[in-house]
Design an enzyme around this catalytic site. Sequence first.
Site, PDB file in Angstrom:
ATOM      1  N   ALA A 239      42.994  39.437  37.641  1.00 38.90           N
ATOM      2  CA  ALA A 239      43.219  38.917  39.002  1.00 38.90           C
ATOM      3  C   ALA A 239      44.202  39.739  39.819  1.00 38.90           C
ATOM      4  O   ALA A 239      44.517  39.368  40.955  1.00 38.90           O
ATOM      5  CB  ALA A 239      43.655  37.459  39.003  1.00 38.90           C
ATOM      6  N   ALA A 240      44.676  40.871  39.296  1.00 44.18           N
ATOM      7  CA  ALA A 240      45.598  41.696  40.086  1.00 44.18           C
ATOM      8  C   ALA A 240      44.933  42.195  41.365  1.00 44.18           C
ATOM      9  O   ALA A 240      45.510  42.123  42.455  1.00 44.18           O
ATOM     10  CB  ALA A 240      46.100  42.869  39.256  1.00 44.18           C
ATOM     11  N   GLY A 241      43.711  42.701  41.241  1.00 38.07           N
ATOM     12  CA  GLY A 241      42.995  43.173  42.425  1.00 38.07           C
ATOM     13  C   GLY A 241      42.651  42.049  43.377  1.00 38.07           C
ATOM     14  O   GLY A 241      42.717  42.213  44.600  1.00 38.07           O
ATOM     15  N   ASP A 242      42.300  40.893  42.834  1.00 35.41           N
ATOM     16  CA  ASP A 242      41.985  39.742  43.683  1.00 35.41           C
ATOM     17  C   ASP A 242      43.218  39.263  44.442  1.00 35.41           C
ATOM     18  O   ASP A 242      43.140  38.885  45.618  1.00 35.41           O
ATOM     19  CB  ASP A 242      41.424  38.600  42.840  1.00 35.41           C
TER      20      ASP A 242
END
Length: 313
Positions: A239-242
């Site tokens: 979820a880092a990119g999200d």
Amino acid sequence: MSSTVLVAGSANLDFVVRAAHVPAPGETVLGREFRTFPGGKGANQAVACARAGGAATQMLLALGADDFAKPIEASLNDAGVLLHAVRDAQLPTGTAFICLSDDAENAITVAPGANMALLPEHLPALDGVQWLLLQLESPLASVQAYATAARAAGVKVALNAAPAQVLPAELLAQLDMLIVNEGELAVVAGNPPDLATGLARLDVPCVIVTLGARGCLARIDGKILLQPAFSISPLDTTAAGDTFCGTLIALLARGEPLQQALLAASAASALTCTRLGAQSSIPEHAEVQALLADASRLPGTDAHAALAAWCAL
């Protein structure tokens, strides 16, 4: 000016097992802890947008008529996201199976389920919406229909082109912003030899490329902006990119300049990497502000110079 963001896209329940390393093909690895977390690129981005503060967040999503939908809805509701939920009695709620290694790498397999039931006619009214944020875990025809409808309504359109796939020119023509990582840039831009060539091939007003632990860069109106990453010890990069995408669009919706939005999105993404899970790891507004207020944690001139040299733009 309206500061409402509509996220249209996927919602999954993540099944996460921790292990010493991600198994190679044919290898069986003995795992350790097992937990479930609400996830899915669309839902993660909606939670990140809502927690960033200052932008009312809505989400169009599709769920099955099963118990897997309940924790997803609870997480979105707790974050303050207004839901436009499509129910599909024939398909299960989307799921993702994640192996998380001790060095924070992961391997993810997604079973989209009800996410594939999200159709063009499901798009809600766009009155008061400033930004529409899309991903590619829903049918491409629906993504393109939503982007076209938003452009016609004067709504700005951002697409996070993940998972990577070749995009039709008709879709790219509807976008105000395209967000990709290096692998996605390679697919979308036809395997360019370098970042500069990849950016030049994409006829979108603003293209942002995330570069993992190095940071990110943006090309807007022919100008390049660089943002080095914050230094952290990662635990789980899920979820880092999200988180980056949702935070970025929230800040743009409330009128922040792109450079400031990139900084805050990078800070939120860094905090996400220090915690387990998808939506459970996304920081609140106050936590991001505390990190930004700590001058000792901000990337310095050396980090900017290193990123600029690596990008060679």
